[in-house]
Write a protein that holds these residues in place. Sequence first.
Motif, mmCIF file in Angstrom:
data_model
loop_
_atom_site.group_PDB
_atom_site.id
_atom_site.type_symbol
_atom_site.label_atom_id
_atom_site.label_comp_id
_atom_site.label_asym_id
_atom_site.label_seq_id
_atom_site.Cartn_x
_atom_site.Cartn_y
_atom_site.Cartn_z
ATOM 1 N N PRO A 198 0.823 -1.211 0.000
ATOM 2 C CA PRO A 198 0.000 0.000 0.000
ATOM 3 C C PRO A 198 0.859 1.264 0.000
ATOM 4 O O PRO A 198 1.965 1.282 0.555
ATOM 5 N N ASP A 199 0.347 2.310 -0.624
ATOM 6 C CA ASP A 199 0.978 3.616 -0.574
ATOM 7 C C ASP A 199 1.083 4.069 0.880
ATOM 8 O O ASP A 199 0.136 3.874 1.657
ATOM 9 N N PRO A 200 2.227 4.647 1.284
ATOM 10 C CA PRO A 200 2.388 5.063 2.694
ATOM 11 C C PRO A 200 1.302 6.034 3.163
ATOM 12 O O PRO A 200 0.952 6.053 4.347
ATOM 13 N N ASP A 201 0.758 6.833 2.250
ATOM 14 C CA ASP A 201 -0.273 7.811 2.625
ATOM 15 C C ASP A 201 -1.684 7.247 2.543
ATOM 16 O O ASP A 201 -2.653 8.005 2.590
ATOM 17 N N LEU A 202 -1.816 5.943 2.415
ATOM 18 C CA LEU A 202 -3.131 5.396 2.072
ATOM 19 C C LEU A 202 -4.136 5.512 3.209
ATOM 20 O O LEU A 202 -5.325 5.735 2.987
ATOM 21 N N GLY A 203 -3.668 5.366 4.447
ATOM 22 C CA GLY A 203 -4.635 5.348 5.545
ATOM 23 C C GLY A 203 -5.409 4.041 5.557
ATOM 24 O O GLY A 203 -4.929 3.007 5.083
ATOM 25 N N ASP A 204 -6.653 4.127 5.999
ATOM 26 C CA ASP A 204 -7.436 2.916 6.264
ATOM 27 C C ASP A 204 -8.318 2.557 5.063
ATOM 28 O O ASP A 204 -9.542 2.626 5.138
ATOM 29 N N VAL A 205 -7.692 2.197 3.957
ATOM 30 C CA VAL A 205 -8.440 1.815 2.754
ATOM 31 C C VAL A 205 -8.146 0.347 2.465
ATOM 32 O O VAL A 205 -6.988 -0.057 2.373
ATOM 33 N N ALA A 206 -9.203 -0.447 2.343
ATOM 34 C CA ALA A 206 -9.029 -1.888 2.153
ATOM 35 C C ALA A 206 -8.540 -2.201 0.739
ATOM 36 O O ALA A 206 -8.747 -1.425 -0.199
ATOM 37 N N LEU A 207 -7.913 -3.352 0.591
ATOM 38 C CA LEU A 207 -7.494 -3.845 -0.718
ATOM 39 C C LEU A 207 -8.744 -3.957 -1.603
ATOM 40 O O LEU A 207 -9.757 -4.502 -1.186
ATOM 41 N N PRO A 208 -8.663 -3.455 -2.845
ATOM 42 C CA PRO A 208 -9.867 -3.442 -3.691
ATOM 43 C C PRO A 208 -10.139 -4.807 -4.316
ATOM 44 O O PRO A 208 -9.264 -5.681 -4.373
ATOM 45 N N ALA A 209 -11.354 -4.963 -4.813
ATOM 46 C CA ALA A 209 -11.762 -6.229 -5.441
ATOM 47 C C ALA A 209 -10.857 -6.578 -6.628
ATOM 48 O O ALA A 209 -10.580 -7.745 -6.872
ATOM 49 N N SER A 210 -10.379 -5.567 -7.347
ATOM 50 C CA SER A 210 -9.561 -5.850 -8.531
ATOM 51 C C SER A 210 -8.285 -6.592 -8.174
ATOM 52 O O SER A 210 -7.691 -7.248 -9.030
#
Lengths: 217, 217
Positions: A198-210
């Motif tokens: 994950p990007d270091p700035d991503l925060g709390d975003v789950a891995l996407p379906a793709s």
Amino acid sequence: MGTNQLQTEATTVKRLPARASYERDEAYAVLDEGLIAHVGIAVDGQPFVIPMVYGRDGDRLLLHGSVASRLLRTLDTGTPVCVTVTILDGLVLARSQFHHSMNYRSVVVLGTATRLGDPAAAAAALECIVDHIVPGRPAEARPGNDAELRQTTVLELPIEAASVKRRTGGPIDDDADLDLGIWAGVVPVHLSIGEPVPDPDLGDVALPASLDPYRRP
Amino acid sequence: MGTNQLQTEATTVKRLPARASYERDEAYAVLDEGLIAHVGIAVDGQPFVIPMVYGRDGDRLLLHGSVASRLLRTLDTGTPVCVTVTILDGLVLARSQFHHSMNYRSVVVLGTATRLGDPAAAAAALECIVDHIVPGRPAEARPGNDAELRQTTVLELPIEAASVKRRTGGPIDDDADLDLGIWAGVVPVHLSIGEPVPDPDLGDVALPASLDPYRRP
């Protein structure tokens, strides 16, 4: 869809013709599995071969790049292009050095590319290229805006002249070499997908379906 | 060894020059890690791009093929050639479709190739090519004989004009997109080596030392 036969004088494979095919479905299977194309143009007789991402929409190959790209600008003049996609499947070790080989599948597409001037057509082609690399991704990421489209040249290449070449199977040694006691066989190779970072700035975003298919078991 | 700088007018990277290098050691690291080169020539303005195995010996790239190969015969006339080797390192997923990218390293070598007419030099070059694919293999397999050498064209291409281009790191999104809640990051990719598959006629021959690195842990 055009004729199923992609053979022309220029695409006819001269060496080891038994390894060649001109069937559209075989070509598309390789184009759809590959990730990188090697795109060749000639400028004053000097060839240049550049790796590029691509997409396929029906009987068209789609390429893109910056409007500032020399390669893209040259393609836009209608210069002949060669787009080659190669998938390496194995290293073939024979008892003799001479019969060492590779298992592979490759497609060579010849033609001339045309720029997609219509913004909607260009935007759809760009989505197709993203979708080729990560299927389903266009539905997740922010679509291109007008400013981004203006920075991008999108080209289509009709798939009408092409050849497929492939080698499969084990080594083909001379009979006289079979009892030399030298190991022979195939070492399979394939492209592996690692754990997404994950990007270091991503925060709390789950891995996407793709990316589901890319998760390690 | 020639100069460390491989930059010429023709090899100068115009797009995203910050991603370019002309250092010999960077070029050689990519050439030594790659397995397949995409070799481009132009015939009457039509480029052809063909996948080939290769080797590197010092400041020379080595190519080979059948004496019947159209590509090899054309190269032997001194036609300009472009040899490109690309290693894919990752898929870069950005919050915007526009900033999707690939991490990769690629080398473009320009020049003209020369046929190795001396049989000993050609034989040594063929061993170098086999050794490039499977280090140590030439010591295990039967060397080429005179008849095999006569069927093979071996060419050398001096590495004097080349460029390296690479992208590393994560996505570079627009600031305005950072809070969209869209997953962004890198999916690493690499070439994986599978379990060697022995030839059905092999009998009781152990896996050779050259394949030690390919054994699964």
